[in-house]
Design a protein around this motif. Structure first.
Motif, short mmCIF file in Angstrom:
data_model
loop_
_atom_site.label_atom_id
_atom_site.label_comp_id
_atom_site.label_asym_id
_atom_site.label_seq_id
_atom_site.Cartn_x
_atom_site.Cartn_y
_atom_site.Cartn_z
N ILE A 189 17.33 14.29 43.71
CA ILE A 189 17.88 12.95 43.57
C ILE A 189 16.76 12.07 43.02
CG2 ILE A 189 18.92 10.96 44.71
CD1 ILE A 189 20.04 12.81 46.81
N VAL B 163 22.09 12.32 40.97
CA VAL B 163 22.03 13.59 41.69
C VAL B 163 22.31 14.71 40.71
CG1 VAL B 163 22.96 14.96 43.58
CG2 VAL B 163 22.89 12.45 43.77
N SER C 62 22.29 10.13 49.48
CA SER C 62 23.15 9.30 48.64
C SER C 62 23.74 8.14 49.43
CB SER C 62 24.27 10.14 48.03
OG SER C 62 23.76 11.14 47.18
N GLU D 294 24.97 5.03 42.00
CA GLU D 294 24.87 6.39 41.47
C GLU D 294 25.48 6.46 40.08
OE1 GLU D 294 26.01 11.05 42.49
OE2 GLU D 294 26.75 9.43 43.79
N TYR E 107 24.57 14.31 50.58
CA TYR E 107 25.40 13.24 51.13
C TYR E 107 24.56 12.25 51.93
CZ TYR E 107 29.33 16.32 49.98
OH TYR E 107 30.25 17.12 49.33
#
Length: 479
Positions: free
Chosen positions: A345, A319, A243, A253, A240
Motif C-alpha cells: 500500500i 493498493v 485501507s 484510494e 482491509y
C-alpha cells in the motif's frame, strides 16, 4: 506472467479496477521471472527526462524539467558538498554552465535580429518603397542570421548533452532533521512482546516452517510466491485494516497503472536503464513496469499538472503490486522478507511548503498507531544522509521484528521530497488560475504485506507449529 519484448496489450475490468493485461504471442507463464530480463534496446540518449532538439524526431519529450542554470552556478560548491554527504561526487561543470548561459543569450539576441529582419521586410513590402536589390540584401542578411542560429543552437546542444544529465543526477537537498553520520533510532515499541517471544520460544521457527503449506514458492524464480489458506486470509485482513485506517484519516484510494513512462521513473530520481521494462513503440520512449502500488505510478497522475491551492492537500493511496529489480543479496534472506514482487500500500500527499511538516507528522503518527494496534515489536528509524535516495530529503522507516532472523525487517517508509520531483515533472499549484509555486511531495509505503505477514507468523507462533492472528486483525479475517 512472462515478460517479452513482443507483446500485445489488452484491458479488462475486474471489479472496480482497470487492469493492464499483457498477452505474449507464446504460451503464458503464471509467474514472472525477475532473475534475467533483457531487451534489444539501444539507448541513443542518456536521458528521457531531458531531450534536446537534436533528438526531437527520435523520441517524444513528455515534459521539460525546470532547470535554473543561474542557481546551479551560484550554488555549485554547496551542491558538491551535499552530494559528498550522500557518498557521491559531482564533476566540476561551472565552465560548461557558463558556456550554456552565454550561448542562450546569444541565441536570444539572434532570434530578436531574425524577428526584426522579418518585420522590416514586411513593412517595406507593404509601402512598395524597396528595390529588388534592397530586398535581396535583407534576405541574405536573414539567411546569415538563420545559419548563425543553427550554429549556436547545435553548439548549445553539445554543451547541454554533457551537462544536463549531470544536473538531473544531482540529489535533493538534505533536510535539517536528517542525521549526517548514522541512522537515528527514534523509538522502540511493543518491546515486551519481543522479550516474551525470545523467552517462551527457545528456538523461534521461521514463517516458512510455521506455515509450510500456506506459503508456496514457484520453480520459475526463487522469489516467485503465492499464498493459500490462512496466509492468504491474513493478506486480505492486512489490506482491509490499513485501507480502513487510511480512509478514516482522509486519504482517498485510487487505482494506478502498472506501467509508466521512463520519464516518470527518471523524474522520481531513479535510473530507468536499470529497471525491469517493456519497450514502447512511441518514438523510442521506454515503458517501465513498476506496479500499481508504487510511487512512480501515483506520481504519473500529477505530471504536468496545475492544482488550485484551495484543493490542497491532495492525499491518495493505492493498493496493489510493486515490482523491483532482484538484488542478489535478497536471495540470502529466507522467504517473504526478500521477494521483489510484493503486495504493498503506497500513499502520496501533495501540498504547499507551509503544510509539508504538518502532513509529514500526521503520517508518522498514523502509522505508529496502526503498528501499535497490531502489537508486534517494531521500531522507527530516521535514515542518515548517506542512506537516502537521490530524490529524498528526509526518510523515516518502520521496521518489524523478525524472530527467525534475529533482526528487524523494513516494512514501511515515509519520505519527504520537497519540490525536487515537482520541478523535474512540472507539478505546480495555482491561485485563481495563476501558477505560483511547485507542489511539495510526501510519499511512502504504508505496509509491505509479505514482510508483515512473515513477521506476524513468527512473532505470534505457538508451540504446536501454528500462529495466533493479532486481536485487532481478527475482525478483518474472512471466515
Amino acid at each position: 506472467m512472462l515478460l517479452l519484448a513482443n507483446v500485445t496489450i489488452t484491458t479488462k475490468i475486474i471489479g472496480y479496477r482497470l487492469l493492464l493485461c499483457f498477452v505474449p504471442k507464446v504460451t503464458s507463464v503464471m509467474h514472472m521471472n525477475f532473475s534475467h530480463v533483457s531487451y534489444n534496446y539501444k539507448a541513443f540518449i542518456p536521458s528521457t527526462l531531458y531531450v534536446s532538439g537534436r533528438y526531437g524526431k527520435k523520441i517524444f519529450p513528455v515534459v521539460s524539467p525546470n532547470l535554473d542554470l543561474d542557481f546551479y552556478l551560484k550554488n555549485w560548491e554547496n551542491l558538491q558538498k551535499m552530494s559528498e554527504l550522500r557518498g557521491t561526487k559531482l564533476p566540476d561543470l561551472t565552465d560548461t554552465l557558463i558556456q550554456i548561459v552565454s550561448l542562450k543569450k546569444q541565441l536570444q539576441e539572434l532570434l530578436r535580429r531574425k524577428e526584426n529582419i522579418s518585420q522590416k521586410l514586411q513593412e517595406l513590402s507593404k509601402t512598395n518603397h524597396i528595390t529588388s536589390e534592397e530586398k535581396e540584401n535583407w534576405k541574405v542578411e536573414g539567411r546569415k542570421v538563420r545559419e548563425e542560429i543553427k550554429h549556436v543552437t547545435e553548439k548549445m546542444w553539445d554543451y547541454e548533452d554533457d551537462a544536463i544529465p549531470v544536473l538531473l543526477s544531482i540529489p535533493n537537498n538534505i533536510h535539517p532533521d536528517t542525521p549526517l553520520q548514522d541512522d537515528d533510532i527514534i523509538g522502540n515499541f511493543c518491546s515486551n512482546n519481543q522479550d516474551n517471544c525470545i523467552q517462551n520460544l527457545k528456538a523461534c521457527r521461521s514463517h516458512l516452517q510455521v506455515l509450510p503449506n500456506d506459503i508456496q514458492f514457484s520453480n520459475v524464480s526463487p522469489c516467485s510466491y503465492y499464498l493459500t489458506r490462512n496466509a492468504a486470509l491474513l493478506e486480505l485482513a492486512l489490506i482491509y485494516f490499513f485501507s480502513h485506517h487510511l480512509a478514516d484519516a482522509g486519504l482517498t484510494e485510487i487505482s494506478c497503472p502498472d506501467i509508466v513512462k521512463s520519464v516518470i521513473v527518471e523524474g522520481c530520481g531513479n535510473s530507468f536503464m536499470s529497471s525491469i521494462s517493456l519497450i514502447s513503440e512511441q518514438k523510442g520512449a521506454m515503458s517501465i513496469l513498476t506496479g500499481g502500488a508504487s510511487f512512480e505510478s501515483l506520481i504519473a497522475y500529477f505530471t504536468r499538472s496545475i492544482v488550485e491551492k484551495t484543493s490542497l492537500p491532495l492525499t491518495f493511496f493505492s493498493v496493489g503490486r510493486c515490482y523491483q529489480s532482484l538484488n542478489p543479496q535478497q536471495l540470502t534472506i529466507p522467504g517473504l522478507f526478500s521477494v521483489p514482487q510484493r503486495t504493498e500500500i503506497h500513499f502520496i500527499i501533495a501540498c504547499e511548503e507551509s503544510n509539508e511538516k504538518e502532513n509529514f507528522g500526521k503520517l508518522v503518527t498514523l502509522l505508529q498507531q496502526c503498528y501499535s494496534l497490531i502489537n508486534l515489536p517494531f521500531r522507527i528509524k530516521k535514515l542518515a544522509s548517506k542512506n537516502l535516495g537521490a530524490a529524498e530529503s528526509l526518510r523515516i522507516e518502520f521496521e518489524v521484528w523478525a524472530p527467525a532472523l534475529n533482526d528487524y525487517a523494513l516494512c514501511a517508509t515515509i519520505i519527504r521530497n520537497g519540490e525536487y520531483i515537482s520541478k523535474r515533472l512540472m507539478m505546480r499549484h495555482c491561485s485563481k488560475g495563476n501558477p505560483n509555486g511547485f507542489l511539495h511531495l510526501i510519499h511512502g509505503t504504508v505496509v509491505s504485506i509479505p514482510t508483515l505477514i512473515a513477521a506476524i507468523i513468527e512473532n505470534c507462533q505457538t508451540s504446536d507449529c501454528s500462529f495466533v492472528v493479532p486481536k485487532v486483525l481478527q475482525s478483518y479475517m474472512l471466515s
